[in-house]
Design an enzyme around this catalytic site. Structure first.
Site, short mmCIF file in Angstrom:
data_model
loop_
_atom_site.label_atom_id
_atom_site.label_comp_id
_atom_site.label_asym_id
_atom_site.label_seq_id
_atom_site.Cartn_x
_atom_site.Cartn_y
_atom_site.Cartn_z
CG ASN A 185 -6.29 0.85 -29.43
OD1 ASN A 185 -7.12 0.89 -30.35
ND2 ASN A 185 -4.99 0.91 -29.66
CG ASP B 46 4.35 4.46 -22.27
OD1 ASP B 46 5.03 5.43 -22.65
OD2 ASP B 46 4.34 4.03 -21.09
CG LEU B 47 1.19 3.92 -30.23
CD1 LEU B 47 -0.23 4.49 -30.19
CD2 LEU B 47 1.93 4.39 -31.47
CG ASP B 48 -0.64 0.25 -30.17
OD1 ASP B 48 -1.84 0.39 -29.90
OD2 ASP B 48 -0.15 0.51 -31.27
CD GLU B 49 5.33 0.13 -25.20
OE1 GLU B 49 5.68 0.44 -24.05
OE2 GLU B 49 6.09 0.17 -26.18
#
Length: 294
Positions: A188, A224-227
């Site tokens: 991403n 874990d979103l964007d982590e």
């Protein structure tokens, strides 16, 4: 002569490099590039070796013969043909700068992947994709149909033989189940203001706060979103004299470049997930030109 890549991850111990180089020499192979990293904090060892089979030994024979070495050291080891293109599925929503950049790099040969299709929850880029002779798949996503939409996506991934999924500014959150199933195979891209500037129009928020550096981060997708583990990052300096529109334009440029570099690192087997971090080896001499084109 065919060039191969060997990747190794295991517990750090004495004799690993000697065992690998000795085995390849016995098989009539010549090492042309090698990178290694010993993580003293975790006790893990990572290595990437690019080599040529000078006596015509097949990849299958090399792989099978390496098994005793891998078992001795408890290695996660894989051997790839350096010329084999990774089957890649691109996903996009309504911001097309990353998609257009990837399609251009792919078209001129600077991005050596096999694009099996483009998925979107909108129709804005259908014509662009079809004009590149690439299959376009519209998968509508709503709160009500999200499980069905994701099942449709997984079916597409499996039937197309997709090895890598690239979220080229795809704005839907993937489920925890899909993130686990595709662990290490989804990349991403997002602006580096997270978590400082969340929500709509982050570049305008950055402009209003007088930010002096803007950037982008490419990472593996996790629950874990964007982590997820970071693969590649970059920044560009801005000044008080630039407008919010300048921030957006510069941000799009750096997002596109960072995403392309992250994909290159992955498809050339230069990335290793190391807990919450990554080990990313530099480009080998044979791939450097294509990885820096555009």
């Amino acid at each position: 002569m065919t060039t191969y890549v060997l990747t190794v991850a295991c517990k750090s111990t004495r004799g690993i490099v000697a065992a690998i180089s000795g085995y390849l020499a016995e098989k009539g192979c010549n090492i042309v590039d090698s990178s290694q990293f010993d993580d003293l904090e975790t006790g893990k060892f990572f290595m990437r070796v690019s080599f040529i089979s000078e006596e015509g030994v097949s990849m299958q024979a090399i792989t099978e013969g390496f098994q005793p070495v891998a078992e001795k050291f408890g290695m996660e080891a894989r051997i790839y043909s350096d010329g084999q293109r990774m089957k890649t599925l691109l996903m996009v929503s309504r911001f097309g700068h990353c998609l257009n950049d990837l399609l251009y790099r792919w078209k001129i040969g600077a991005l050596p992947i096999d694009i099996v299709g483009v998925v979107s929850n909108h129709f804005e880029y259908q014509k662009v994709v079809v004009n590149h002779d690439i299959p376009f798949h519209h998968i509508k996503v709503t709160k009500e149909n999200k499980p069905q939409a994701e099942a449709q996506l997984m079916d597409l991934i499996e039937t197309s033989g997709t090895e890598l999924v690239v979220l080229a500014r795809y704005m839907q959150v993937l489920s925890d189940n899909m993130c686990r199933k595709m662990s290490g195979r989804i990349i991403n891209i997002h602006h580096s203001f997270l978590p400082s500037f969340k929500g709509a129009n982050p570049y305008k928020q950055a402009y209003d706060r007088g930010v002096k550096l803007i950037g982008a981060t490419a990472h593996y997708v996790t629950a874990d979103l964007d982590e997820g583990p970071i693969i590649e990052q970059d920044t560009v300096r801005v000044t008080h004299a630039q407008s919010a529109e300048d921030y957006v334009s510069l941000g799009r440029d750096v997002e596109s470049q960072v995403l392309a570099r992250a994909i290159h690192a992955h498809i050339h087997h230069r990335t290793f997930i190391n807990g919450n971090r990554t080990v990313v080896f530099p480009p080998s001499p044979g791939s450097y030109a294509s990885e820096r084109m555009g």
